[in-house]
Design a protein around this motif. Structure first.
Motif, PDB file in Angstrom:
ATOM      1  N   ASP A 288       0.838  -1.203   0.000  1.00 28.96           N
ATOM      2  CA  ASP A 288       0.000   0.000   0.000  1.00 28.96           C
ATOM      3  C   ASP A 288       0.878   1.260   0.000  1.00 28.96           C
ATOM      4  OD1 ASP A 288      -2.291  -1.530   0.042  1.00 28.96           O
ATOM      5  OD2 ASP A 288      -2.652  -1.296   2.198  1.00 28.96           O
ATOM      6  N   ARG A 289       1.922   1.260   0.815  1.00 27.16           N
ATOM      7  CA  ARG A 289       2.813   2.419   0.893  1.00 27.16           C
ATOM      8  C   ARG A 289       3.538   2.642  -0.436  1.00 27.16           C
ATOM      9  NH1 ARG A 289       6.083   0.464   4.149  1.00 27.16           N
ATOM     10  NH2 ARG A 289       7.798   0.073   2.717  1.00 27.16           N
ATOM     11  N   MET A 290       4.043   1.576  -1.043  1.00 23.44           N
ATOM     12  CA  MET A 290       4.770   1.712  -2.303  1.00 23.44           C
ATOM     13  C   MET A 290       3.871   2.206  -3.425  1.00 23.44           C
ATOM     14  SD  MET A 290       7.264  -1.648  -2.137  1.00 23.44           S
ATOM     15  CE  MET A 290       8.250  -1.164  -3.566  1.00 23.44           C
ATOM     16  N   ILE A 291       2.625   1.733  -3.440  1.00 19.39           N
ATOM     17  CA  ILE A 291       1.681   2.223  -4.447  1.00 19.39           C
ATOM     18  C   ILE A 291       1.426   3.710  -4.248  1.00 19.39           C
ATOM     19  CG2 ILE A 291      -0.738   2.091  -5.194  1.00 19.39           C
ATOM     20  CD1 ILE A 291      -0.598  -0.943  -4.650  1.00 19.39           C
ATOM     21  N   ALA A 292       1.218   4.119  -2.996  1.00 22.37           N
ATOM     22  CA  ALA A 292       0.972   5.536  -2.704  1.00 22.37           C
ATOM     23  C   ALA A 292       2.165   6.404  -3.077  1.00 22.37           C
ATOM     24  CB  ALA A 292       0.645   5.708  -1.224  1.00 22.37           C
ATOM     25  N   GLU A 293       3.370   5.855  -2.984  1.00 23.12           N
ATOM     26  CA  GLU A 293       4.590   6.604  -3.312  1.00 23.12           C
ATOM     27  C   GLU A 293       4.920   6.581  -4.800  1.00 23.12           C
ATOM     28  OE1 GLU A 293       7.419   4.655  -0.830  1.00 23.12           O
ATOM     29  OE2 GLU A 293       6.853   5.770   0.996  1.00 23.12           O
ATOM     30  N   GLY A 294       4.095   5.901  -5.620  1.00 27.49           N
ATOM     31  CA  GLY A 294       4.282   5.925  -7.064  1.00 27.49           C
ATOM     32  C   GLY A 294       5.196   4.861  -7.625  1.00 27.49           C
ATOM     33  N   ALA A 295       5.437   3.783  -6.869  1.00 25.05           N
ATOM     34  CA  ALA A 295       6.368   2.750  -7.334  1.00 25.05           C
ATOM     35  C   ALA A 295       5.906   2.069  -8.609  1.00 25.05           C
ATOM     36  CB  ALA A 295       6.571   1.705  -6.234  1.00 25.05           C
ATOM     37  N   LEU A 296       4.594   2.047  -8.855  1.00 27.80           N
ATOM     38  CA  LEU A 296       4.081   1.345 -10.033  1.00 27.80           C
ATOM     39  C   LEU A 296       4.474   2.021 -11.340  1.00 27.80           C
ATOM     40  CD1 LEU A 296       0.510   0.314  -8.820  1.00 27.80           C
ATOM     41  CD2 LEU A 296       2.531  -1.140  -9.066  1.00 27.80           C
ATOM     42  N   GLU A 301       6.537  -5.117 -11.132  1.00 27.94           N
ATOM     43  CA  GLU A 301       7.671  -5.816 -10.530  1.00 27.94           C
ATOM     44  C   GLU A 301       8.381  -4.964  -9.483  1.00 27.94           C
ATOM     45  OE1 GLU A 301       7.348  -7.631 -14.721  1.00 27.94           O
ATOM     46  OE2 GLU A 301       7.061  -5.664 -13.780  1.00 27.94           O
ATOM     47  N   ALA A 302       8.301  -3.649  -9.608  1.00 26.39           N
ATOM     48  CA  ALA A 302       8.954  -2.777  -8.635  1.00 26.39           C
ATOM     49  C   ALA A 302       8.404  -3.010  -7.236  1.00 26.39           C
ATOM     50  CB  ALA A 302       8.774  -1.309  -9.032  1.00 26.39           C
ATOM     51  N   VAL A 303       7.130  -3.384  -7.150  1.00 28.02           N
ATOM     52  CA  VAL A 303       6.520  -3.706  -5.854  1.00 28.02           C
ATOM     53  C   VAL A 303       6.728  -5.181  -5.514  1.00 28.02           C
ATOM     54  CG1 VAL A 303       4.345  -3.839  -4.576  1.00 28.02           C
ATOM     55  CG2 VAL A 303       4.815  -1.863  -6.050  1.00 28.02           C
ATOM     56  N   PRO A 340      13.618 -12.617  -9.564  1.00 29.99           N
ATOM     57  CA  PRO A 340      13.969 -11.270 -10.022  1.00 29.99           C
ATOM     58  C   PRO A 340      15.094 -11.255 -11.053  1.00 29.99           C
ATOM     59  CG  PRO A 340      13.601 -11.253  -7.668  1.00 29.99           C
ATOM     60  CD  PRO A 340      13.564 -12.687  -8.092  1.00 29.99           C
ATOM     61  N   ASP A 341      16.020 -12.194 -10.965  1.00 30.19           N
ATOM     62  CA  ASP A 341      17.105 -12.253 -11.949  1.00 30.19           C
ATOM     63  C   ASP A 341      16.861 -13.323 -13.010  1.00 30.19           C
ATOM     64  OD1 ASP A 341      17.404 -14.412 -10.279  1.00 30.19           O
ATOM     65  OD2 ASP A 341      19.564 -14.165  -9.979  1.00 30.19           O
TER      66      ASP A 341
END
Length: 353
Positions: A288-296, A301-303, A340-341
């Motif tokens: 939720d925090r990462m979405i609010a901070e614009g990570a998408l 994959e960033a989340v 991830p790799d």
């Protein structure tokens, strides 16, 4: 060489034939990874056999399944035959969520029962696609033992799904040629009852001809337990988040990006007792925090590949695969990452029929 090889399998025909091919392909993994190396399933299988094999309650779950969805019970029969196992052994594993654990089970069993996944639902913007993305978490013993199966059944739409050894496809992530996408998150409410096991419900959705049909399946009153389902429909671009414990079903149309981990979030279920693991709570808060901070802005994959919380599991529980589905009006473009790799282990496009 990949540290998490995922094999691709193709099957076609009637339900038993499809199940048999899946069972054959996972037979050795089923024997080695499920019953020998996997502490959780080995101990759990002993508990299930001791307490529930031959029981009237297990028979009631089987009867409900055969009455509602005989075709998918037939697939389980095929999986058992292909894997060289008796039906009841395999059916017991499909009823793990419905058969309550006794007090005093080991920490390994308790921890694994709490394990789960993380999903993202991202509505379309402008001419872009709607997106459903998902981390499939499970026991480390399943690394290298999972399949991506592509099926052309005798009836219903063609479908594809990630799957763990010996289990019906559907309870992880998948899609079909009707343009329906599904990802699954484990939940642990205290409302079990006799009825159709959630593994069979999840499989039924893979064969649904559209989103409305899938939602009707989840609204059935005869479900024995439930999951959280992330559903998307390519032709309409609709995304829905569905919390479906045995005692109810709440459908939320998704209008802005959101995440879901492994516990009930909707207010309608505030009065329902549930088990919430520390991992689930932490992953939900972090996503939720990462979405609010614009990570998408850097992609789903960033989340999902976050290893600080971690959202991406890399310990006693392991993210077995990460999937990203892009839903366009005429097609679904999908990709599956082994790690991830190790990105784009599989990718493809399904045209909406």
């Amino acid at each position: 060489m990949s540290g998490n090889p995922i094999r691709r399998l193709r099957a076609k025909g009637d339900a038993f034939s499809v199940g048999f091919v899946i069972g054959q392909a996972t037979a050795s993994s089923f024997r080695e990874r499920v019953f020998r190396e996997n502490v959780f399933v080995s101990e759990l299988n002993q508990i299930l056999n001791t307490r529930w094999r031959g029981s009237d309650y297990l028979k009631s779950l089987e009867s409900a399944s055969r009455a509602a969805y005989p075709r998918y019970v037939r697939e389980i029969e095929g999986i058992a035959a292909g894997a060289g196992q008796d039906f009841e052994t395999v059916f017991l594993l499909h009823c793990m969520a419905e058969l309550m654990l006794p007090e005093g089970v080991s920490q390994a069993v308790e921890n694994s029962a709490a394990a789960g996944c993380t999903s993202l639902l991202i509505p379309a913007e402008g001419d872009g696609p709607a997106v459903i993305a998902h981390n499939e978490d499970g026991e480390r013993e399943f690394l290298g033992a999972c399949l991506w199966v592509e099926v052309e059944p005798d009836e219903g739409p063609a479908w594809s799904s990630f799957m763990t050894p010996g289990m019906l496809p559907g309870q992880t992530f998948g899609l079909n040629e009707a343009g329906l996408v599904q990802t699954i998150n484990n939940i642990r409410p205290n409302d079990l009852k006799p009825g159709v096991p959630r593994e069979i419900i999840s499989r039924a959705i893979l064969s649904a001809k559209g989103l409305d049909e899938a939602i009707e399946i989840l609204k059935r009153k005869d479900r024995a337990s439930g999951y959280h389902h992330n559903l998307g429909e390519a032709k309409t671009g609709r995304l829905v988040s569905v919390e479906a414990p045995a005692s109810g079903c709440v459908v939320r149309e998704v209008a802005s990006p959101r995440a879901h981990a492994n516990h009930l979030l909707f207010g309608e279920f505030d009065g329902l007792e549930q088990t919430i693991s520390v991992s689930s709570r932490n992953r939900q808060e972090a996503a939720d925090r990462m979405i609010a901070e614009g990570a998408l802005a850097e992609g789903a994959e960033a989340v999902l590949f976050d290893e600080t919380t971690p959202i991406y599991a890399n310990g006693s529980d392991q993210t077995l695969a990460t999937s990203v589905f892009a839903l366009f009006p005429d097609r679904v473009e999908w990709r599956v990452h082994a790690a991830p790799d190790e990105r784009d282990t599989f990718s493809g496009t399904i045209r909406v029929v």
